[in-house]
Design a protein around this motif. Structure first.
Motif: not given
Lengths: 311, 282
Positions: A50, A55, A290, A293, A309, B80, B106-107, B109-110, B155, B157, B160, B206
Motif C-alpha cells: 500500500f 506513496l 518530512l 519533522k 501528530q 484508508n 506515512v506523513d 501526503p501532509f 492516507l 489520518f 496517525r 478526518l
C-alpha cells in the motif's frame, strides 16, 4: 552544575527507542500474544505494498519524469522565465503568510493557554475551522469580498486597489488555508505547561515581554518550529485556494503549483519536463519537511504536543 | 480601557500581563481572515433569494457533483480505514527492516503539495503510464483516478489516530485473554479491536472531511465531466468563471459547507457512542 545536568526528571527523559522486547516480536519467535508467521508476513506485505503503490511510486515518479530528458534540460526548464517567476512568487507569498500566522499563533496560544475565560473551547474550534473548509471555498470567500461584484469591489476599483487576481489575494488565500498550523501546535503544549514558570519570572521582577522571551519561548521553541515547518510546506504547496484567486497569468500571478498545472496542459515533452521539474522542487521540499519533522518528533517528542501528530 | 474592563469580567484574574493585547489581536485577526469572509459567503448565498437558492442547490448538475464528491470520498475514506488499520498495526506491533522509514513516509501526503501528487498520479495511471499501462481499462480521467487521488490525500489520518492508541494498549489484557484460553483471532477481535473503534472513527472522519474538500490533486486526474465525475469544488470554480454573478458559486459552496458540517456532527455523535460503548481509550 554537573549534578544538575545528570538529573533528568523521568517524564522529561527521551522515550526509549523501541517498545519493550515483549512487544517487538521478531519474525522468528511465536508467543501466545502474537500472530502466526504467515499472518505477520501477509500483513507486513499488504501494508508495504500500500505504501509503495500510493506513496513511494508517485514520489519517485516525479524525479524520474523531471530528469527524463537529462540534467541539462532539467536546469534549462527551471531557469525559464515563467518557472523563475513562479518560484519567486511562491517564496514571496510564503515569506508573508508564514510570519503572519506565526504571530497569530503565538498571540492566540498565549491568550488561550495562560488565562481562564468563557468561550475558550469555542475559540479553539473557530481557529481549527479553516482545516474543514475546502480550499476552493477558502478562495471563493475572498472573491465574494474583493471581486469586481464583491462587497468591497466597487470601492477597491474606485481607489485602484487590486486584490483579486493579484499578489494580495494569493497571500490572503494562503494565510487562510495555513491559519491553524502554528496555533494548534502551541495551544495544547502551553496549556500543559501551565503558568507557574511565568508567575515565578514576573514575581522576580521580569517584565511581561521579558518573561515571554526568556521563559515561555524557550519552553515552546520546538513545537513552534514544528508548526512553522508544516505551515511552510502547506503555504508553498497550496493549489485550490490560490487558483481561484490568482487569475493564473503565467509570469505574473502563477505560483509554483499553478505553474505546474499550466505546464502540464501543454502537451509537449519539454513542457512535461517543465511541469515535473517544478514539481521535483516541491517534492524535495516535502522530503526535507518530512526529515526535519521526523527528527523533531524523535529528538523532542516530550516537548511537542501530541495533538499535532495528525496534521 | 473600556475594552479591557469588559473582558476582565469574562475571565478569572491573573498576574500574567498581555491578555487584552493577545486576545484582542487573535480575535481581530481570526475575524478578518476567517469569520468575516465566511459570513460574506453565507450572506451572498442568502441574497439570491430562497427560490433561486433551492433551484441552484437541487439542480441536476449540482446534485451530481455533490454525489460524486461525497460518494468517492466515502470510498477513499473506507479504503484508508482498512489499509490504515493494517499499517498502524504493522508499524506498532512488528519489527522489520525499513519500519522507521515507512513510518516517516506515512506523513508524505501532509508535506507533498497536492498539485505534485496530482500530476504524478495522473501520469502514473494514464493509459501509457507505469501503472495505468498494466490495466486494460482507463484510470486517469475516470472516477477510479479521482478515488486514488483522494486515497492519497487522506492516507495518514487513520494511521496517525490509531497508532498512539495501539501503542498504549495494555499488553496484559491480551495475555489474560490468552491465559483464559482465547485463540489469537478471538483475542484480536474481542479484546484488541473494540478499544480502537473511537480512534478509527476519528481517523475515518478526518480522512473523509479532507477528501470532500480536495481539489488540487483531482484536477490533474480528472477533467471533470459534468454529471459523470465532476466534483463539487470543480463545479464551484466553473460557476465562478461562467456565471454573470457570484450567486451560484456561493450557493453550492454553502450547501457543501452545510453538508460537511452535518457529516462531522454525525461522526462526532458516532464517536461519542463508540467511546461509551467501547471504553474511553482514544
Amino acid at each position: 552544575m554537573s549534578a544538575e545536568k545528570a538529573f533528568i526528571p523521568p517524564d522529561r527523559q527521551r522515550p526509549t527507542e523501541a517498545p519493550p522486547a515483549a512487544r517487538a516480536v521478531s519474525l522468528r519467535t511465536r508467543s501466545p500474544v502474537t500472530e502466526a508467521v504467515w499472518v505477520r508476513a501477509l500483513l507486513i506485505s499488504v501494508g508495504l505494498a500500500f505504501v509503495v503503490v500510493f506513496l513511494l511510486l508517485p514520489l519517485v515518479f516525479v524525479f524520474v519524469q523531471a530528469f527524463k530528458l537529462g540534467f541539462g534540460e532539467y536546469l534549462a526548464q527551471l531557469s525559464e522565465p515563467y518557472a523563475q517567476s513562479a518560484i519567486r512568487l511562491t517564496l514571496l507569498v510564503t515569506a508573508i503568510a508564514v510570519p503572519a500566522n506565526l504571530i497569530f499563533g503565538i498571540a492566540a496560544a498565549w491568550a488561550i493557554a495562560k488565562y481562564e475565560f468563557k468561550g475558550k473551547a469555542f475559540l479553539i474550534t473557530l481557529i481549527d475551522l479553516p482545516f474543514s473548509v475546502s480550499p476552493v471555498i477558502a478562495g471563493l470567500v475572498y472573491v465574494l469580498l474583493f471581486g469586481a461584484q464583491g462587497y468591497f469591489g466597487p470601492w477597491l476599483a474606485a481607489n485602484d486597489i487590486q486584490i483579486i487576481f493579484a499578489v494580495p489575494g494569493i497571500v490572503l488565500a494562503t494565510i487562510f488555508v495555513t491559519f491553524p498550523f502554528v496555533a494548534r501546535e502551541l495551544i495544547p503544549l502551553m496549556q500543559e505547561q501551565g503558568t507557574g514558570d511565568e508567575e515565578a519570572a514576573l514575581s522576580l521582577g521580569a517584565s511581561g515581554f521579558r518573561t515571554f522571551l526568556f521563559v515561555t519561548l524557550p519552553n515552546v521553541k520546538w513545537a513552534l518550529l514544528y508548526g512553522v515547518l508544516l505551515c511552510n510546506a502547506r503555504a508553498m504547496g497550496e493549489f485550490g485556494a490560490v487558483s481561484v484567486l490568482s487569475g493564473r497569468i503565467q509570469g505574473f500571478t502563477n505560483t509554483m503549483p499553478l505553474q505546474i498545472e499550466a505546464a502540464s496542459k501543454e502537451f509537449s515533452r519539454t513542457a512535461e519536463v517543465a511541469a515535473f521539474s517544478l514539481a521535483s522542487l516541491l517534492a524535495l521540499l516535502a522530503l526535507v519537511t518530512l526529515a526535519l519533522k521526523t527528527f523533531l518528533e524523535w529528538r523532542y517528542a516530550d516537548r511537542l504536543s501530541s495533538a499535532g501528530q495528525s496534521h | 480601557m473600556a475594552h479591557a474592563f469588559s473582558l476582565s469580567r469574562l475571565r478569572k484574574p491573573s498576574v500574567i500581563p498581555g491578555f487584552g493585547l493577545t486576545f484582542g489581536f487573535a480575535v481581530t485577526y481570526l475575524s478578518l481572515i476567517v469569520l468575516i469572509p465566511i459570513a460574506a459567503l453565507v450572506l451572498q448565498s442568502a441574497s439570491v433569494g430562497w427560490d433561486e437558492f433551492w433551484r441552484i442547490a437541487t439542480d441536476a448538475r449540482t446534485v451530481a457533483a455533490l454525489r460524486t464528491s461525497f460518494g468517492l470520498s466515502l470510498i477513499a475514506a473506507l479504503v484508508n480505514m482498512f489499509f490504515g488499520l493494517i499499517l498502524a498495526w504493522v508499524l506498532t506491533r512488528y519489527r522489520f527492516p525499513g519500519r522507521r522509514i515507512v513510518d516517516a513516509m506515512v506523513d508524505l501526503p501532509f508535506a507533498l503539495p497536492t498539485a505534485v501528487a496530482g500530476i504524478s498520479l495522473g501520469s502514473l495511471y494514464a493509459v501509457n503510464g507505469w501503472v495505468g499501462g498494466l490495466f486494460d481499462f482507463r484510470i486517469t480521467y475516470t472516477s477510479i483516478g479521482i478515488t486514488i487521488a483522494l486515497v492519497f490525500v487522506g492516507l495518514p489520518f487513520v494511521v496517525r489516530t490509531v497508532q498512539p492508541v495501539l501503542e498504549d494498549l495494555d499488553k496484559e489484557l491480551e495475555e489474560a485473554a490468552a491465559t483464559l484460553g482465547a485463540g489469537r483471532w478471538r483475542t484480536v477481535i474481542r479484546v484488541i479491536l473494540p478499544p480502537l473503534v473511537p480512534s478509527v472513527l476519528t481517523g475515518f472522519a478526518l480522512a473523509y472531511a479532507r477528501a470532500v474538500g480536495e481539489y488540487g490533486s483531482v484536477v490533474f486526474v480528472s477533467q471533470g465531466l459534468p454529471y459523470v465525475n465532476e466534483i463539487a469544488p470543480q463545479l464551484i470554480v466553473i460557476k465562478l468563471e461562467e456565471s454573470a454573478n457570484y450567486g451560484p458559486a456561493a450557493v453550492i459552496a454553502t450547501v457543501m459547507l452545510a453538508l460537511a458540517f452535518v457529516l462531522l456532527l454525525f461522526i462526532n455523535l458516532l464517536q461519542a457512542w463508540g467511546r461509551r460503548r467501547f471504553g474511553s481509550v482514544g
